[in-house]
Design an enzyme around this catalytic site. Structure first.
Site, PDB file in Angstrom:
ATOM      1  N   ASP A 130      17.987 -34.224  55.490  1.00 41.32           N
ATOM      2  CA  ASP A 130      16.561 -34.198  55.839  1.00 41.32           C
ATOM      3  C   ASP A 130      15.948 -35.609  55.891  1.00 41.32           C
ATOM      4  OD1 ASP A 130      16.879 -31.391  55.469  1.00 41.32           O
ATOM      5  OD2 ASP A 130      16.311 -31.554  53.359  1.00 41.32           O
ATOM      6  N   GLU A 150      11.493 -24.584  60.860  1.00 41.59           N
ATOM      7  CA  GLU A 150      11.238 -25.521  59.751  1.00 41.59           C
ATOM      8  C   GLU A 150      11.432 -26.946  60.257  1.00 41.59           C
ATOM      9  OE1 GLU A 150      14.145 -24.640  56.678  1.00 41.59           O
ATOM     10  OE2 GLU A 150      15.805 -25.261  57.934  1.00 41.59           O
TER      11      GLU A 150
HETATM   12  O1  FUB Z   1      17.055 -29.389  52.367  1.00 47.75           O
HETATM   13  C1  FUB Z   1      16.490 -28.137  52.102  1.00 47.75           C
HETATM   14  C2  FUB Z   1      15.968 -27.519  53.363  1.00 47.75           C
HETATM   15  O2  FUB Z   1      17.017 -27.389  54.306  1.00 47.75           O
HETATM   16  C3  FUB Z   1      14.933 -28.330  54.084  1.00 47.75           C
HETATM   17  O3  FUB Z   1      13.684 -28.328  53.483  1.00 47.75           O
HETATM   18  C4  FUB Z   1      15.028 -27.702  55.408  1.00 47.75           C
HETATM   19  O4  FUB Z   1      14.367 -28.374  56.435  1.00 47.75           O
HETATM   20  C5  FUB Z   1      16.514 -27.623  55.603  1.00 47.75           C
HETATM   21  O5  FUB Z   1      17.051 -28.825  56.077  1.00 47.75           O
END
Ligand code: FUB
Length: 338
Positions: free
Chosen positions: A32, A241
């Site tokens: 991320d 997301e």
């Molecule tokens: O790293 C945890 C979660 O996985 C992140 O918040 C999302 O965007 C995904 O990459």
């Protein structure tokens, strides 16, 4: 777009060259990546993946991270420095578990680290921590940002100095539990899959001190080519997301992950508040379930920081990478096959 803020890049081009698209760090797992250029240097704010021994599930319990390491580079293919722990979950008074994807911003001599973490009731909220150094240590505010929820904050500062936070994530990110504006712990674990409008990311303008939402939390509306909101069943295009905002030639580019279809895609608009019109795929699926990115101008080029699971082969033990982002003359982003 020439960035007009402290993010203006004056990065040293002479440092040793290292090929792009290789893991940037090999001795810890990172994911991320939110990258920024602060005062001429590249800083990366990633999640710090660990093996917590928790079984994989659709709620993402296996992503049980406990701190953030901040990284820096003098040039895009130069040496990466790990500055160690910039914020530890034990120093966030309200935190319960799972420090997920962070972002950072700089204003008036202060660095801000924005982070999602579940509170002690197991509800994701977004917090902010400050430091006088881009590498921390960061001191967390005593409570989450009022009105914040879900995950994946991305803070964009426009050319006029106004800052906005984009946030939200489905499934384990709990966005589907916030329909109607209040938390429903009994909501379905996943979003509807029928032909109803998709659940949107959220955004809010930040206060001048960068620590509060100023004004209401709004939906980040994404329209199709006919001006109709994307449908929940349109899983190759709808928001899941990992939102990110950048500006190029006066246009606002909102990019994000489609989650269970594993794409990075983007939509464009004429205002930071949208609406945005879906445009296309930035990156085809990487190795691993999640895909997450940031897009940043460095010198006269644009780069995309992202992650995959090359080093571990395990979806919860990821490694960050960077590659160049290319555009056509009309500003359209060329699709990357990682
Ligand atoms: O790293 C945890 C979660 O996985 C992140 O918040 C999302 O965007 C995904 O990459």
């Amino acid at each position: 777009e020439t960035p007009a803020t402290a993010e203006t890049a004056q990065v040293n081009p002479t440092a040793a060259k290292k090929p792009l698209s290789e893991p940037l760090v090999r001795d810890i797992y990172t994911a991320d990546p939110s990258a920024h250029v602060f005062e001429g240097k590249i800083y990366i704010y990633p999640s710090h993946d660990i093996e917590a021994g928790i079984a994989e599930n659709d709620k993402g319990d296996h992503f049980a991270m406990r701190d953030y390491h901040i990284l820096s580079m003098d040039s895009i293919n130069g040496k990466v420095t790990d500055h160690g722990v910039g914020l530890d979950i034990k120093d966030i008074p309200w935190a319960g578990r799972q420090l997920w994807a962070p972002d950072a911003a700089f204003k008036n001599g202060t660095y801000y680290l924005y982070f999602p973490v579940k509170d002690k009731q197991d509800v994701f909220r977004i917090g902010v921590a400050t430091s006088k150094s881009p590498t921390g240590p960061f001191k967390a505010e005593p409570a989450p940002i009022a009105g914040s929820f879900s995950i994946d904050p991305a803070v964009f500062t426009d050319s006029d100095g106004e800052a906005y936070m984009y946030f939200g994530g489905l499934w384990g990110g709990q966005l589907q539990r916030w329909q109607g504006g209040t938390y429903n712990p009994n909501a379905a674990e996943k979003e509807p899959s029928t032909a109803v409008p998709a659940l949107n990311a959220r955004m809010a303008k930040l206060s001048p001190d960068m620590k509060r939402f100023e004004g209401p939390v709004e939906e980040v509306v994404i329209l199709d080519e006919n001006g109709k909101p994307l449908q929940a069943s349109d899983t190759n295009r709808r928001f899941f997301e990992g939102g990110w905002m950048h500006k190029y030639n006066g246009k606002y580019y909102f990019s994000y992950s489609t989650g269970d279809t594993h794409l990075l895609v983007y939509a464009t608009g004429s205002s930071p508040t949208g609406p945005f019109t879906y445009q296309g795929v930035i990156m085809q699926p990487v190795q691993g379930w999640t895909t997450h990115h940031s897009i940043v101008p460095i010198k006269d080029k644009w780069y995309i920081f992202y992650h995959d699971t090359q080093l571990s082969g395990k979806t919860w033990l990821r490694n960050i990478k960077v590659t160049e982002l290319k555009r056509r003359a009309d500003g359209a982003i060329e699709t990357i096959t990682p």
